[in-house]
Design a protein around this motif. Structure first.
Motif, PDB file in Angstrom:
ATOM      1  N   TYR A   1      55.307   0.115 -12.490  1.00 36.38           N
ATOM      2  CA  TYR A   1      55.789   1.204 -13.343  1.00 36.38           C
ATOM      3  C   TYR A   1      56.810   2.059 -12.604  1.00 36.38           C
ATOM      4  CZ  TYR A   1      55.687   5.586 -15.980  1.00 36.38           C
ATOM      5  OH  TYR A   1      56.042   6.700 -16.670  1.00 36.38           O
TER       6      TYR A   1
ATOM      7  N   SER B   1      61.223  -4.395 -20.246  1.00 40.16           N
ATOM      8  CA  SER B   1      60.019  -4.626 -21.054  1.00 40.16           C
ATOM      9  C   SER B   1      59.853  -6.113 -21.357  1.00 40.16           C
ATOM     10  CB  SER B   1      60.094  -3.829 -22.361  1.00 40.16           C
ATOM     11  OG  SER B   1      60.036  -2.456 -22.121  1.00 40.16           O
TER      12      SER B   1
ATOM     13  N   ILE C   1      55.741   0.559 -22.883  1.00 39.82           N
ATOM     14  CA  ILE C   1      55.951   1.994 -22.678  1.00 39.82           C
ATOM     15  C   ILE C   1      57.370   2.336 -22.263  1.00 39.82           C
ATOM     16  CG2 ILE C   1      55.405   2.197 -20.205  1.00 39.82           C
ATOM     17  CD1 ILE C   1      53.756   4.630 -20.822  1.00 39.82           C
TER      18      ILE C   1
ATOM     19  N   CYS D   1      59.498   6.009 -22.557  1.00 37.07           N
ATOM     20  CA  CYS D   1      59.725   6.800 -21.342  1.00 37.07           C
ATOM     21  C   CYS D   1      61.207   7.086 -21.150  1.00 37.07           C
ATOM     22  CB  CYS D   1      59.189   6.056 -20.110  1.00 37.07           C
ATOM     23  SG  CYS D   1      57.415   6.045 -19.940  1.00 37.07           S
TER      24      CYS D   1
ATOM     25  N   GLU E   1      51.982  15.043 -23.344  1.00 32.53           N
ATOM     26  CA  GLU E   1      51.759  13.660 -22.910  1.00 32.53           C
ATOM     27  C   GLU E   1      50.385  13.502 -22.273  1.00 32.53           C
ATOM     28  OE1 GLU E   1      51.449  10.308 -20.386  1.00 32.53           O
ATOM     29  OE2 GLU E   1      51.757  12.317 -19.555  1.00 32.53           O
TER      30      GLU E   1
ATOM     31  N   ARG F   1      47.183  11.416 -23.966  1.00 34.97           N
ATOM     32  CA  ARG F   1      46.669  10.294 -23.170  1.00 34.97           C
ATOM     33  C   ARG F   1      45.162  10.439 -22.970  1.00 34.97           C
ATOM     34  NH1 ARG F   1      48.241   9.645 -16.908  1.00 34.97           N
ATOM     35  NH2 ARG F   1      50.332   9.958 -17.771  1.00 34.97           N
TER      36      ARG F   1
ATOM     37  N   ILE G   1      50.744   4.791 -23.306  1.00 35.57           N
ATOM     38  CA  ILE G   1      51.642   4.611 -24.453  1.00 35.57           C
ATOM     39  C   ILE G   1      51.405   5.708 -25.483  1.00 35.57           C
ATOM     40  CG2 ILE G   1      52.331   3.046 -26.299  1.00 35.57           C
ATOM     41  CD1 ILE G   1      51.432   0.722 -24.539  1.00 35.57           C
TER      42      ILE G   1
ATOM     43  N   GLU H   1      53.065   8.904 -24.319  1.00 36.31           N
ATOM     44  CA  GLU H   1      54.517   8.855 -24.404  1.00 36.31           C
ATOM     45  C   GLU H   1      55.006   8.949 -25.845  1.00 36.31           C
ATOM     46  OE1 GLU H   1      56.937   9.083 -22.332  1.00 36.31           O
ATOM     47  OE2 GLU H   1      55.655   9.188 -20.574  1.00 36.31           O
TER      48      GLU H   1
END
Length: 503
Positions: free
Chosen positions: A38, A84, A114, A118, A144, A148, A174, A177
């Motif tokens: 990430y 992605s 995600i 982002c 966010e 989450r 996800i 976000e």
């Protein structure tokens, strides 16, 4: 930003306690392993682009802002979608060959979704930073985090009867976000309409010229950091731990202990955000005394915060780990890493000062030097000494970064501080007071059968330490009443040392 940082750290702190208790140490380690991937991808599609958008917006007229946002969104989305697709397609190879753990492959496929969200968030945040509105990015962080946490906890309790899978934890990223995207876009539209953004001209060439060097530097650091994270379980396995044990130690260290160590750093992080423009403004006006004064005060408070937290974790690391995280390993690692605190917080401040002076290349070299030393200890020492070999490398690398930053500022800008008065004697006093509080807590635990008994005297000890700081003029309200705009442009060296003999 300070409020947002504290709120998000508090939410994240509670969330990590929840993850540690529901996922288990091994699954927590598997979950933490996806973040190196990430981090690398985020650097490519967001990090440098966000900073470039912020810089361009701050320097251009308002009518050009839609074009800047449009070019940022287009560039970020193209890179994010490509990453992605690639990650989803090669998740098995990435999990096995790069992360060394097959169980991460399903998590990487979920994580791949995600990136576009982002990217959108980072570009819009860059716009608001550019117009000096840090409130919107701050609220975005809180939204966010909340979505989450609520998503993961809700799925865990309602659908899985209290259980939790690692892929659900990644899905929480996800959900967060998506929520922050909705809020960000809703706050952007009053500033510019979708029609303005679509019809505006691209500024892609200039955006690339600004973002590529920034992304390049951050990518090197992200790659080294990711290499470090991936090597930890592998080197622990060489030491003799099983695969599950290595992942469990890695999960506790990166998912629980380090965030706990970094939590007080919210204050120094916020201080650093304020320092960068203040130092830049003072340096641009050649207000050398203002640079020295501001840096000296910020450095002193960073040292004192590090001394306080280091003494606290050194004496109470084990009971805190057992009480908060229900993990003896967390308590042991927290105690071992207590010596990291002063150097970690001080290096954050010094790095911000040097960046404010426009010497980002200097901090980049210093950071890379520290990361290389850490990786060297990880490869050479950890297979022989286990996790404590790596922790030693972590502490020494932070000392190296601190030393390099400090030497640079002393030589180039005459920054001064008193080692004995600001570090040694406060460390001796804080450690002694917390040790006495620890002994008194052990006695209290013998009288009252309660897990909180050993922490009974923490608050009185903290009050005594604050009084010590105040009486010896280590902290003062006057430190926050002088800004660089009100400080004189020049002060001779004799006046500087006379005026700041207590700094």
């Amino acid at each position: 930003m300070t409020t947002a940082g504290i709120v998000t750290r508090l939410i994240g702190f509670v969330y990590r306690i929840f993850l540690a208790s529901t996922l288990g140490e091994t699954n927590l380690g598997i979950y933490q392993l996806v973040f190196p991937v990430y981090s690398i991808c985020f650097t490519l599609y967001a990090s440098g682009i966000q900073t470039a958008v912020s810089q361009m917006v701050s320097h251009e007229r308002k009518e050009k802002h839609p074009g800047i946002v449009k070019s940022g969104l287009c560039l970020s989305l193209v890179i994010a979608l490509a990453l992605s697709f690639s990650l989803f397609r090669f998740a098995d190879w990435t999990g096995i060959s790069f992360l060394g753990t097959r169980e991460t492959a399903p998590l990487l496929r979920v994580l791949a979704f995600i990136f576009p969200f982002c990217g959108i968030t980072s570009v819009i945040n860059g716009y608001f930073y550019g117009i000096s509105d840090a409130r919107i990015p701050g609220i975005t962080q809180i939204i966010e985090q909340l979505f989450r946490v609520f998503f993961v906890m809700g799925v865990s309790f309602l659908m899985l009867s209290g259980g939790l899978r690692t892929d659900i934890a990644v899905m929480g990223l996800i959900a967060g976000e998506l929520a922050s995207n909705v809020y960000n876009i809703s706050r952007l539209l009053p500033h510019m309409s979708l029609h303005q953004i679509i019809k505006s001209r691209f500024s892609l060439r200039r955006l690339l010229a600004l973002s590529l060097p920034l992304s390049g530097n951050k990518l090197v650091i992200a790659l080294l950091g990711s290499m470090e994270s991936v090597l930890i379980p592998a080197m622990l396995s060489r030491y003799g731990h099983s695969g599950e044990e290595a992942l469990a130690i890695f999960g506790i260290l990166t998912g629980v202990v380090l965030p706990f160590i970094l939590f007080p750093g919210t204050l120094t992080n916020s201080l650093s955000v304020l320092l960068l423009p203040a130092i830049s403004r003072a340096a641009g006006r050649e207000q050398h005394y203002a640079v020295r004064h501001t840096t000296s005060v910020a450095l002193r408070y960073s040292i004192l915060l590090g001394v306080f937290t280091s003494s606290l974790f050194l004496n109470f690391g084990l009971p805190i780990g057992q009480f908060v995280f229900h993990s003896e390993n967390a308590g042991k690692l927290l105690t071992a890493l207590s010596f990291l605190c002063p150097f970690l917080y001080v290096s954050t401040t010094l790095t911000s000062v040097i960046n404010g002076l426009g010497k980002t290349g200097v901090t980049f070299l210093h950071t890379v030097s520290g990361l290389c030393l850490r990786i060297l200890f990880l490869i050479l020492v950890t297979p022989r000494r286990g996790i404590y070999g790596y922790l030693l490398g972590m502490i020494l690398s932070q000392i190296l970064i601190c030393f390099l930053n400090g030497i640079y500022l002393v030589k180039k800008h005459g920054i001064q501080f008193q080692l004995m008065n600001h570090f040694v004697w406060p460390m001796v006093f804080c450690a002694s007071i917390f040790y006495l509080a620890k002994i008194a807590g052990i006695w209290m635990k013998g009288q009252v059968d309660s897990p909180l008994a050993s922490l009974t005297f923490l608050i009185p000890a903290g009050v005594i330490i604050f009084l010590y700081f105040y009486i010896f003029r280590l902290v003062s309200l006057s430190d926050f009443q002088l800004s660089s705009d009100r400080l004189p442009r020049q002060k001779n060296k004799e006046f500087f040392f006379r005026k700041n003999r207590n700094i």
